[in-house]
Design a protein around this motif. Sequence first.
Motif, PDB file in Angstrom:
ATOM      1  N   GLN A 123       0.830  -1.212   0.000  1.00 41.21           N
ATOM      2  CA  GLN A 123       0.000   0.000   0.000  1.00 41.21           C
ATOM      3  C   GLN A 123       0.869   1.270   0.000  1.00 41.21           C
ATOM      4  O   GLN A 123       0.572   2.226  -0.700  1.00 41.21           O
ATOM      5  CB  GLN A 123      -0.930   0.005   1.225  1.00 41.21           C
ATOM      6  CG  GLN A 123      -1.896   1.185   1.244  1.00 41.21           C
ATOM      7  CD  GLN A 123      -2.829   1.205   0.052  1.00 41.21           C
ATOM      8  OE1 GLN A 123      -3.456   0.208  -0.245  1.00 41.21           O
ATOM      9  NE2 GLN A 123      -2.905   2.335  -0.636  1.00 41.21           N
ATOM     10  N   THR A 124       1.948   1.257   0.750  1.00 39.41           N
ATOM     11  CA  THR A 124       2.840   2.415   0.790  1.00 39.41           C
ATOM     12  C   THR A 124       3.473   2.656  -0.572  1.00 39.41           C
ATOM     13  O   THR A 124       3.594   3.803  -1.019  1.00 39.41           O
ATOM     14  CB  THR A 124       3.919   2.214   1.877  1.00 39.41           C
ATOM     15  OG1 THR A 124       3.279   1.974   3.146  1.00 39.41           O
ATOM     16  CG2 THR A 124       4.822   3.416   1.985  1.00 39.41           C
ATOM     17  N   LEU A 125       3.882   1.584  -1.240  1.00 38.26           N
ATOM     18  CA  LEU A 125       4.437   1.724  -2.584  1.00 38.26           C
ATOM     19  C   LEU A 125       3.386   2.293  -3.544  1.00 38.26           C
ATOM     20  O   LEU A 125       3.699   3.181  -4.347  1.00 38.26           O
ATOM     21  CB  LEU A 125       4.948   0.377  -3.083  1.00 38.26           C
ATOM     22  CG  LEU A 125       6.241  -0.114  -2.441  1.00 38.26           C
ATOM     23  CD1 LEU A 125       6.492  -1.563  -2.776  1.00 38.26           C
ATOM     24  CD2 LEU A 125       7.418   0.754  -2.851  1.00 38.26           C
ATOM     25  N   ARG A 126       2.163   1.803  -3.469  1.00 38.40           N
ATOM     26  CA  ARG A 126       1.087   2.327  -4.339  1.00 38.40           C
ATOM     27  C   ARG A 126       0.834   3.796  -4.050  1.00 38.40           C
ATOM     28  O   ARG A 126       0.714   4.603  -4.964  1.00 38.40           O
ATOM     29  CB  ARG A 126      -0.209   1.527  -4.147  1.00 38.40           C
ATOM     30  CG  ARG A 126      -0.241   0.221  -4.923  1.00 38.40           C
ATOM     31  CD  ARG A 126      -1.639  -0.355  -5.002  1.00 38.40           C
ATOM     32  NE  ARG A 126      -2.226  -0.589  -3.691  1.00 38.40           N
ATOM     33  CZ  ARG A 126      -2.107  -1.731  -2.991  1.00 38.40           C
ATOM     34  NH1 ARG A 126      -1.409  -2.727  -3.478  1.00 38.40           N
ATOM     35  NH2 ARG A 126      -2.689  -1.858  -1.833  1.00 38.40           N
ATOM     36  N   ASP A 127       0.780   4.157  -2.774  1.00 37.87           N
ATOM     37  CA  ASP A 127       0.524   5.552  -2.387  1.00 37.87           C
ATOM     38  C   ASP A 127       1.643   6.470  -2.874  1.00 37.87           C
ATOM     39  O   ASP A 127       1.383   7.610  -3.272  1.00 37.87           O
ATOM     40  CB  ASP A 127       0.390   5.676  -0.871  1.00 37.87           C
ATOM     41  CG  ASP A 127      -0.863   5.012  -0.314  1.00 37.87           C
ATOM     42  OD1 ASP A 127      -1.755   4.625  -1.115  1.00 37.87           O
ATOM     43  OD2 ASP A 127      -0.942   4.857   0.910  1.00 37.87           O
TER      44      ASP A 127
END
Length: 130
Positions: A123-127
């Motif tokens: 999720q952090t990578l996507r954000d």
Amino acid sequence: MSQESRELRFLVVDDNEDIRDVFCRLIERAGHVASTAVDGMDAVEKLEVESFDVMLLDLTMPRMNGVDVVRWLRARPEVAPTMKIVVISAWAGEHRAVLQELGIVTVMQKPLRIQQLSDLIEQTLRDSEA
């Protein structure tokens, strides 16, 4: 562009050495970098000189607890303006109102499952790509 191409920097803040070690191993196995802090004071000292993408933050620690670390950061928005703060605690429920007030949206229950950490990294990578 592959998500795996971006290396995330984590700060693991917990007074329990075993928990710090487990989190660091999982983070590093996933291809990211992990630094540690033994309590809130140690975390603040590291945050003043290094930048991180994610901070995994325990609430109950000596010298300076997790809530006080978040308050310190909120009073200094220039220190880590884009860092994601994730509270990881067995006792977060009693602090939920103050955490929401401080803008903490991600709270995970201890013991943390490997899949939860993997999901957090994804999720952090996507954000960060958004």
